[in-house]
Design an enzyme around this catalytic site. Structure first.
Site, PDB file in Angstrom:
ATOM      1  N   LYS B  96       0.912  -1.172  -0.253  1.00 27.79           N
ATOM      2  CA  LYS B  96       0.030   0.044  -0.145  1.00 27.79           C
ATOM      3  C   LYS B  96       0.902   1.286   0.087  1.00 27.79           C
ATOM      4  O   LYS B  96       1.760   1.224   0.780  1.00 27.79           O
ATOM      5  CB  LYS B  96      -0.734   0.116   1.192  1.00 27.79           C
ATOM      6  N   ASN B 205      -9.377   1.993  11.108  1.00 28.04           N
ATOM      7  CA  ASN B 205      -8.486   1.718  11.946  1.00 28.04           C
ATOM      8  C   ASN B 205      -8.804   2.365  13.332  1.00 28.04           C
ATOM      9  O   ASN B 205      -9.629   1.691  14.555  1.00 28.04           O
ATOM     10  CB  ASN B 205      -6.963   1.785  11.615  1.00 28.04           C
ATOM     11  N   THR B 206      -8.767   3.742  13.217  1.00 28.79           N
ATOM     12  CA  THR B 206      -9.039   4.214  14.506  1.00 28.79           C
ATOM     13  C   THR B 206     -10.293   4.182  15.133  1.00 28.79           C
ATOM     14  O   THR B 206     -10.358   4.247  16.303  1.00 28.79           O
ATOM     15  CB  THR B 206      -8.734   6.078  14.056  1.00 28.79           C
TER      16      THR B 206
END
Lengths: 403, 255
Positions: B96, B205-206
């Site tokens: 990525k 994610n967060t």
């Protein structure tokens, strides 16, 4: 004696020396690189001069706290005395910002002092050239031994420090230390005397990527009375060090005022503005803050940070966080263990462990050279790691790759 | 009915939820795999690049595809170096690309990202570039050899939801590669919303890392992504967006 001097620093010898004639602290010495086009220092100084923290009200603080993105005016309000009753709320918001940007990570590192020779006369510092202490400098073998001992503790980030002597610890010597450090550590930072951008570029090639320079105080009149001789006396050369480091290709720069030398609110405001303006000019720069307070030194155990108590220190730290939520913030062993344990994850993102500010004490029983200042938290790496976990946070040894 | 697979660079995946790398947390990895069914986990090379202690690589369950990212890269050349390092340490061929030289908002640089994509695709990587959703840049990424396009919904870690929704919709319409929305998704409902739009997968994610109950939030995201996908396949979005009458509006005309 100058007005509003922190009297705990002074002794008879210093008072006598202060009467002697001194060179112009605003004039560059030969060989010092001048950043002709940079207006950053002038902007910082004029913002600091205009900063009248007494004029801020609770309403200003309320407004600053309610905002999502905060600018210099909000930062000014948060550093003012009017913000004191809001400290709990500042801490709450600061913790949210810290978690948002850094999750539950807390980074660990340790400083390594490789030489304590110094050519400056900074009257508050244990290393100053008039202070009678044991001087020492590690050779390559000694550096390697110390680094190997530190690496064994599991740390992967090191901050290499020297006293400020170009004669005893020249750029090449520091470069060699960086090369050795790259063998043992993933991340190498430097806290050494300010230098020119080509020298920073050389040290970057040797493996260092982060530069810390404490401005001590941004009040040049006060600065002049604290740094009586040596190259450090040249105020603008020091202020522009971070910009030269960025021009030299360093990835990150750290800022600090030594709280307790002068008006701490003004100094903290100037420190924040300095970081803010440089980040706008160099958007890629990784920014971080340190918040050192004055500490006792060898031959003067009464030095203290005047009116900067823990409450004020926390106000400064949370104000930095709310102003620049993405910036790193390092908490030093100048503070006691309990304070340090409570500010990680709240405002601080990085903590030192296994610290000695003397020379040669990581691999030898006996220090070869005396300490720069007395530390207040002597815990080793395992103990600090345990304390981080105990607070539900995660110790992180490295989040960096040298490219 | 044909099985609904996400195909990236010739590799098939059943799950359309990808765990991002932002907040380093081993519990999070476990929750993403076990509760959200994640089959791809992003990993910052700079953080995996560790000597001892808790190595994040040790916590990646078997059968999960690692998606190393180039965070820390400020230009294409640095991204290429980090990608090669990822390959060296055994992270496979997926990469990525993150090229960021803005420490405040962490916004990606599309131009450098296109350059890095071109270089890495030539080296045989399966390149998944993180980008600001700009149609022209996305087309350049396709031409440069990208295997998917990963537009941001909002600045990294901001939890601001779908700030760029309209521009992502354009990418969904115009780009034939898988579109994976990355960054900014704050709630399961937002993940569901972009999946309904026809986005191929969602990365978060967060939002999970900072939830009160990490496993429960991971599960919520997994379900939201599935629900959004089902809705898209069912054609629900089209019913809402465009009038589609049950009998022809022009049926009254004489033929």
């Amino acid at each position: 004696m100058p007005k509003e001097m922190n009297e705990s620093i002074l002794n008879e010898e210093i008072l006598k020396d202060m009467k002697k004639e001194r060179i112009n602290h605003m004039e560059y010495m030969e060989g010092m690189e001048v950043l002709e086009d940079s207006t950053v220092m002038d902007q910082v100084i004029s913002a600091m001069k205009e900063y009248d923290y007494e004029r801020y009200t609770e309403a200003d603080v309320r407004r600053a706290l309610d905002k999502e993105d905060r600018g210099p005016e909000d930062f000014a309000a948060l550093l003012s005395p009017a913000a004191d009753p809001f400290l709990e709320e500042m801490a709450e918001k600061s913790m949210l910002e810290t978690r948002k940007h850094f999750g539950n990570s807390v980074y660990l590192f340790t400083p390594l002092y490789i030489s304590n020779y110094c050519e400056n006369y900074c009257i508050y510092c244990g290393f100053n050239c008039h202070n009678k202490i044991r001087r020492a400098k590690l050779d390559a073998e000694g550096i390697e031994k110390e680094m190997a001992a530190i690496a064994k503790s599991g740390l992967e980030e090191i901050l290499i420090l020297t006293g400020e002597s170009r004669h005893m610890s020249d750029v090449k010597y520091i470069g060699e230390a960086c090369k050795i450090a790259r063998k043992y550590f993933k991340m190498v930072g430097l806290e050494v005397y300010p230098m020119n951008s080509d020298e920073y570029a050389y040290l970057h090639d040797c493996g260092a990527d982060y530069i810390t320079v404490f401005q001590e105080t941004y009040n040049s009149d006060k600065y002049e009375t604290l740094h009586l001789s040596g190259h450090k006396r040249i105020f603008p050369y020091r202020v522009n060090a971070q910009e030269r480091a960025l021009k030299g290709g360093m990835r990150g720069v750290a800022f600090a005022a030594l709280l307790g030398l002068d008006d701490f609110r003004k100094d903290a405001f100037a420190t924040g503005m300095h970081a803010y303006l440089l980040q706008r000019k160099y958007p890629h720069a990784e920014i971080s803050f340190s918040c050192p307070r004055l500490r006792p030194i060898v031959n003067n155990d009464k030095i203290n940070p005047m009116d900067v108590h823990e409450r004020q220190l926390l106000q400064v730290m949370t104000a930095y966080r709310l102003f620049m939520p993405f910036a790193g913030l390092t908490i030093s062993t100048r503070e006691r263990a309990e304070f340090r344990d409570h500010v990680i994850g709240l405002a601080a993102t990085k903590i030192s462990a296994g610290v000695s500010t003397g020379i040669g004490s990581h691999s030898e029983e006996e220090e070869k050279g005396d300490d720069q200042f007395e530390i207040a938290d002597t815990r080793n790496v395992d103990e600090v790691v345990a304390a981080i976990k105990n607070r539900g946070l995660q110790p992180v040894m490295n989040d960096y790759v040298f490219v | 009915m044909k099985e609904d697979k996400l195909v990236i660079g010739g590799h098939e995946f059943s799950s359309r939820f990808i765990l991002g790398s932002g907040k380093y947390n081993l519990d999070l990895i476990k929750a993403a795999v076990e509760n959200a069914g994640a089959e791809i986990i992003t990993l910052a090379v700079r953080r995996a690049n560790t000597q001892g202690g808790e190595n994040i690589l040790d916590y990646i369950p078997k059968g999960v595809t690692l998606l190393p990212n180039t965070s820390g890269a400020r230009n294409a050349e640095e991204a290429v170096r980090i990608a090669r390092l990822a390959r060296e340490v055994g992270c496979g061929d997926f990469i990525k690309i993150e090229v960021i030289h803005d420490s405040k908002y962490l916004l990606p640089d599309n131009y450098e990202t296109i350059r890095a994509t071109e270089m890495l695709a030539k080296e045989g990587f399966i390149v998944m570039p993180y980008m600001y959703p700009d149609l022209n840049a996305a087309r350049d990424l396709v031409n440069a050899g990208a295997a998917s396009i990963m537009p941001l919904a909002a600045p990294i870690g901001s939890n601001k939801g779908l700030a760029t929704k309209e521009f992502i919709r354009i990418l969904v319409e115009e780009i034939d590669l898988p579109i994976i929305v990355d960054a900014g998704i704050g709630r399961p409902s937002q993940a569901c919303e972009v999946m309904e739009m026809g986005v191929d997968a969602v990365m978060a994610n967060t939002a999970i890392a900072t939830a009160g109950d990490i496993p429960a939030m991971a599960e919520a995201f997994g379900k939201a992504v599935e629900a959004g996908r089902s809705a898209y396949l069912a054609g629900l979005g089209r019913v809402i967006d465009k009038a589609s009458a049950s009998s022809p509006l022009t049926g009254f005309l004489n033929s």
